[in-house]
Design a protein around this motif. Structure first.
Motif, PDB file in Angstrom:
ATOM      1  N   ASP A 147      -0.853   3.188   8.671  1.00 56.92           N
ATOM      2  CA  ASP A 147      -0.420   1.817   8.877  1.00 56.92           C
ATOM      3  C   ASP A 147      -1.440   1.028   9.705  1.00 56.92           C
ATOM      4  OD1 ASP A 147       0.917  -0.554   9.370  1.00 56.92           O
ATOM      5  OD2 ASP A 147       2.759   0.411  10.067  1.00 56.92           O
ATOM      6  N   PRO A 148      -2.024  -0.049   9.130  1.00 54.12           N
ATOM      7  CA  PRO A 148      -3.025  -0.816   9.870  1.00 54.12           C
ATOM      8  C   PRO A 148      -2.433  -1.536  11.086  1.00 54.12           C
ATOM      9  CG  PRO A 148      -2.460  -1.952   7.841  1.00 54.12           C
ATOM     10  CD  PRO A 148      -1.764  -0.616   7.812  1.00 54.12           C
ATOM     11  N   GLU A 156     -10.318   1.644  -1.180  1.00 58.08           N
ATOM     12  CA  GLU A 156     -10.227   0.204  -1.474  1.00 58.08           C
ATOM     13  C   GLU A 156      -9.269  -0.491  -0.514  1.00 58.08           C
ATOM     14  OE1 GLU A 156      -9.091  -0.419  -5.550  1.00 58.08           O
ATOM     15  OE2 GLU A 156     -10.681   0.910  -6.270  1.00 58.08           O
ATOM     16  N   ASP A 157      -8.121   0.121  -0.305  1.00 62.50           N
ATOM     17  CA  ASP A 157      -7.129  -0.499   0.575  1.00 62.50           C
ATOM     18  C   ASP A 157      -7.580  -0.477   2.027  1.00 62.50           C
ATOM     19  OD1 ASP A 157      -5.603  -1.263  -1.519  1.00 62.50           O
ATOM     20  OD2 ASP A 157      -3.921   0.074  -1.086  1.00 62.50           O
ATOM     21  N   ALA A 158      -8.378   0.507   2.410  1.00 61.05           N
ATOM     22  CA  ALA A 158      -8.939   0.517   3.761  1.00 61.05           C
ATOM     23  C   ALA A 158      -9.889  -0.674   3.928  1.00 61.05           C
ATOM     24  CB  ALA A 158      -9.658   1.835   4.031  1.00 61.05           C
ATOM     25  N   ALA A 166       0.834  -1.203   0.000  1.00 66.03           N
ATOM     26  CA  ALA A 166       0.000   0.000   0.000  1.00 66.03           C
ATOM     27  C   ALA A 166       0.867   1.251   0.000  1.00 66.03           C
ATOM     28  CB  ALA A 166      -0.944  -0.016   1.200  1.00 66.03           C
ATOM     29  N   ARG A 167       1.947   1.220   0.745  1.00 63.83           N
ATOM     30  CA  ARG A 167       2.843   2.385   0.767  1.00 63.83           C
ATOM     31  C   ARG A 167       3.481   2.616  -0.604  1.00 63.83           C
ATOM     32  NH1 ARG A 167       6.379   5.183   4.879  1.00 63.83           N
ATOM     33  NH2 ARG A 167       7.969   6.150   3.597  1.00 63.83           N
ATOM     34  N   GLU A 168       3.855   1.552  -1.300  1.00 67.06           N
ATOM     35  CA  GLU A 168       4.473   1.682  -2.626  1.00 67.06           C
ATOM     36  C   GLU A 168       3.498   2.262  -3.643  1.00 67.06           C
ATOM     37  OE1 GLU A 168       7.754  -1.914  -2.324  1.00 67.06           O
ATOM     38  OE2 GLU A 168       5.724  -2.365  -3.020  1.00 67.06           O
ATOM     39  N   TRP A 169       2.244   1.791  -3.640  1.00 65.01           N
ATOM     40  CA  TRP A 169       1.293   2.346  -4.598  1.00 65.01           C
ATOM     41  C   TRP A 169       0.945   3.773  -4.225  1.00 65.01           C
ATOM     42  CZ3 TRP A 169      -2.982   4.656  -3.121  1.00 65.01           C
ATOM     43  CH2 TRP A 169      -3.679   4.196  -2.002  1.00 65.01           C
ATOM     44  N   VAL A 208      -4.538  -0.430   4.678  1.00 58.16           N
ATOM     45  CA  VAL A 208      -4.347   0.791   5.463  1.00 58.16           C
ATOM     46  C   VAL A 208      -5.457   0.783   6.509  1.00 58.16           C
ATOM     47  CG1 VAL A 208      -3.253   2.120   3.590  1.00 58.16           C
ATOM     48  CG2 VAL A 208      -5.733   2.268   3.921  1.00 58.16           C
ATOM     49  N   ARG A 209      -5.382   1.661   7.465  1.00 55.52           N
ATOM     50  CA  ARG A 209      -6.392   1.677   8.533  1.00 55.52           C
ATOM     51  C   ARG A 209      -7.808   1.766   7.963  1.00 55.52           C
ATOM     52  NH1 ARG A 209      -4.710   5.049  13.687  1.00 55.52           N
ATOM     53  NH2 ARG A 209      -6.966   5.037  13.750  1.00 55.52           N
ATOM     54  N   ALA A 210      -8.713   1.038   8.546  1.00 55.23           N
ATOM     55  CA  ALA A 210     -10.095   0.996   8.080  1.00 55.23           C
ATOM     56  C   ALA A 210     -10.791   2.344   8.213  1.00 55.23           C
ATOM     57  CB  ALA A 210     -10.872  -0.072   8.847  1.00 55.23           C
ATOM     58  N   ASP A 211     -10.372   3.144   9.173  1.00 57.69           N
ATOM     59  CA  ASP A 211     -11.034   4.427   9.414  1.00 57.69           C
ATOM     60  C   ASP A 211     -10.353   5.596   8.709  1.00 57.69           C
ATOM     61  OD1 ASP A 211      -8.735   4.414  10.960  1.00 57.69           O
ATOM     62  OD2 ASP A 211      -9.702   5.254  12.733  1.00 57.69           O
ATOM     63  N   VAL A 212      -9.523   5.303   7.707  1.00 55.72           N
ATOM     64  CA  VAL A 212      -8.787   6.357   7.017  1.00 55.72           C
ATOM     65  C   VAL A 212      -9.756   7.328   6.325  1.00 55.72           C
ATOM     66  CG1 VAL A 212      -8.458   5.121   4.820  1.00 55.72           C
ATOM     67  CG2 VAL A 212      -6.815   6.834   5.512  1.00 55.72           C
ATOM     68  N   ASP A 213      -9.467   8.599   6.445  1.00 61.80           N
ATOM     69  CA  ASP A 213     -10.214   9.650   5.745  1.00 61.80           C
ATOM     70  C   ASP A 213      -9.497   9.886   4.419  1.00 61.80           C
ATOM     71  OD1 ASP A 213     -11.330  11.985   4.747  1.00 61.80           O
ATOM     72  OD2 ASP A 213     -10.902  13.192   6.522  1.00 61.80           O
ATOM     73  N   ALA A 214      -9.924   9.181   3.378  1.00 64.81           N
ATOM     74  CA  ALA A 214      -9.224   9.213   2.089  1.00 64.81           C
ATOM     75  C   ALA A 214      -9.145  10.631   1.530  1.00 64.81           C
ATOM     76  CB  ALA A 214      -9.913   8.281   1.098  1.00 64.81           C
ATOM     77  N   GLU A 215     -10.227  11.356   1.580  1.00 61.47           N
ATOM     78  CA  GLU A 215     -10.224  12.724   1.051  1.00 61.47           C
ATOM     79  C   GLU A 215      -9.273  13.615   1.846  1.00 61.47           C
ATOM     80  OE1 GLU A 215     -11.719  13.651  -1.759  1.00 61.47           O
ATOM     81  OE2 GLU A 215     -12.574  11.665  -2.007  1.00 61.47           O
ATOM     82  N   GLY A 216      -9.258  13.438   3.147  1.00 62.21           N
ATOM     83  CA  GLY A 216      -8.352  14.223   3.983  1.00 62.21           C
ATOM     84  C   GLY A 216      -6.897  13.911   3.710  1.00 62.21           C
TER      85      GLY A 216
END
Length: 119
Positions: free
Chosen positions: A115-116, A64-66, A10-13, A71-79
């Motif tokens: 990081d999950p 998708e990765d959340a 996930a970090r690489e993409w 990545v963490r499930a609660d990630v704020d993708a837009e943020g």
């Protein structure tokens, strides 16, 4: 349109996708383009239109990765997208340029939040 990131973590993409978005801002818009944004609302719309596919692809991939637990499930993708695109702009304003290592330094700062394993 953005290229699909290669297989990897996930970090690489995330790095690959950000590199494309930052390239779009640096090479397509450039410093002169930022000056035009301040002076011309119509140009701002054109810039947003040019950046939108990269912005949307990055946010969609984060969501998708959340869901996949990469990545963490609660990630704020837009943020996250706003923070990382803003980091590039902030560095340009502060230094007048954005060095190649800025991308990795920005990811180093933000990755602990994504990081999950640290959730």
């Amino acid at each position: 349109m953005p290229d699909l990131p290669p297989e990897g973590s996930a970090r690489e993409w995330l790095r690959f996708s950000l590199e494309q978005a930052w390239h779009q801002m640096a090479d397509i818009l450039g410093p002169g383009g930022f000056a035009a944004i301040v002076a011309d609302a119509q140009f701002t719309g054109l810039f947003r239109d040019a950046l939108r596919p990269y912005d949307e692809a990055l946010a969609a991939r984060l969501r998708e990765d959340a869901r996949a637990g990469l990545v963490r499930a609660d990630v704020d993708a837009e943020g996250v997208v706003s923070l990382l695109l803003g980091a590039w702009l902030g560095e340009l304003v502060r230094r007048g340029r954005v060095d190649d290592e800025w991308l990795d330094r920005s990811l180093d700062l933000l990755w602990p939040v994504l990081d999950p394993e640290r959730a």
